[in-house]
Write an enzyme that holds these catalytic residues in place. Structure first.
Site, PDB file in Angstrom:
ATOM      1  N   GLY A  12      -8.290 -13.535  19.994  1.00  0.00           N
ATOM      2  CA  GLY A  12      -6.835 -13.084  20.183  1.00  0.00           C
ATOM      3  C   GLY A  12      -6.146 -13.163  21.435  1.00  0.00           C
ATOM      4  N   THR A  13      -4.796 -12.984  21.384  1.00  0.00           N
ATOM      5  CA  THR A  13      -3.794 -13.071  22.327  1.00  0.00           C
ATOM      6  C   THR A  13      -2.409 -12.732  21.989  1.00  0.00           C
ATOM      7  OG1 THR A  13      -3.063 -14.714  24.253  1.00  0.00           O
ATOM      8  CG2 THR A  13      -3.194 -15.420  21.927  1.00  0.00           C
ATOM      9  N   THR A  14      -1.488 -12.660  22.911  1.00  0.00           N
ATOM     10  CA  THR A  14      -0.086 -12.385  22.353  1.00  0.00           C
ATOM     11  C   THR A  14       0.655 -13.163  23.621  1.00  0.00           C
ATOM     12  OG1 THR A  14      -0.588 -10.123  22.258  1.00  0.00           O
ATOM     13  CG2 THR A  14       1.708 -10.865  22.381  1.00  0.00           C
ATOM     14  N   LYS A  45      -2.344 -18.358  30.197  1.00  0.00           N
ATOM     15  CA  LYS A  45      -1.882 -18.946  29.046  1.00  0.00           C
ATOM     16  C   LYS A  45      -0.710 -19.756  28.770  1.00  0.00           C
ATOM     17  CE  LYS A  45      -4.591 -15.187  27.072  1.00  0.00           C
ATOM     18  NZ  LYS A  45      -4.530 -14.084  26.064  1.00  0.00           N
ATOM     19  N   SER A 142      -2.817 -12.837  17.943  1.00  0.00           N
ATOM     20  CA  SER A 142      -2.986 -11.643  17.217  1.00  0.00           C
ATOM     21  C   SER A 142      -2.173 -10.486  17.381  1.00  0.00           C
ATOM     22  CB  SER A 142      -4.460 -11.202  17.536  1.00  0.00           C
ATOM     23  OG  SER A 142      -4.803 -10.870  18.807  1.00  0.00           O
TER      24      SER A 142
END
Length: 233
Positions: A12-14, A45, A142
């Site tokens: 997951g990440t944003t 990221k 996510s």
């Protein structure tokens, strides 16, 4: 706890990209997770492709890093041949080409953003499968599930640089509050005609949402305090 280490890992990440009047702002959280295990709480990221183009990475860290490395190499060759920096559109289409050609093997969604003298600030979303979509703003990872309604309400045309960056920081902090796979700090990259500016927002400086607890140095401090009042958007 009985963990099945052979099970598929949730990654997951944003990640967020926003255009404003004069350039773009990219933003991301810093949590790299391997299922329920946080492998890196301070990862970066937002990766540089050229002097004027950056990419936000989500999904498999290995997949997104190798795509970024290949694209950076190809763009370096392209810049040497043309004698001028590659445009944002060329950079995004190279990412799209690699993602689409290897779509059966890659698990990565990317957002390419940058500024060039021909078209100004541009944002391109390249989700799983290798589609390319030019958008005024793009969200991925996510944590993006929690942000679509927020962006429909908060994003507007012709924002200033400060408004755009505040929107990105607020959105990532909202995703961190709701999404267990997003967390850590918030990093932003501002790209415009003047160059690139990187900013860093540590977790204890982010706004608190809903029933989030204030940061403390001790578990006893947390147990002895009441929940803060929720913030209004």
């Amino acid at each position: 706890m009985d963990l099945d280490l052979s099970a598929p890992h949730s990654m997951g990440t944003t990640i967020i990209g926003v255009t404003y009047n004069g350039g773009v702002v990219l933003g991301a959280d810093s949590r790299t997770s391997t299922g329920v295990y946080v492998a890196n709480r301070a990862s970066d990221k937002i990766t540089q492709l050229t002097d004027n183009v950056y990419v936000c990475r989500s999904g498999s860290a290995a997949d997104s890093q190798i795509v970024s490395d290949y694209v950076r190499y190809f763009l370096h060759q392209h810049t040497i041949q043309l004698g001028q920096p590659a445009t944002v559109k060329v950079s995004a289409n190279l990412v799209r080409l690699l993602s689409y050609s290897n779509k059966n093997m890659l698990q990565t969604g990317l957002i390419v953003g940058g500024w060039d003298k021909y078209e100004g600030g541009k944002i391109y979303g390249i989700p799983l499968g290798g589609t390319i979509i030019e958008q005024p703003f793009a969200i991925g990872g996510s944590g993006s599930s929690y942000l679509y309604g927020f962006f429909d309400q908060a994003w507007k045309e012709g924002m200033t640089k400060d408004e755009a960056e505040q929107l990105v920081v607020k959105a990532v902090s909202l995703a961190i509050a709701r999404d267990g796979a997003s967390g850590g700090v918030v990093r932003t990259v501002i790209i415009n005609s003047e160059g690139v500016t990187r900013n860093f927002y540590p977790g204890d400086k982010l706004p608190l949402w809903h029933e989030e607890l204030e940061p403390h140095n001790s578990l006893l401090d947390i147990l002895n305090t009441s929940s803060p009042e929720p913030m209004n958007i």
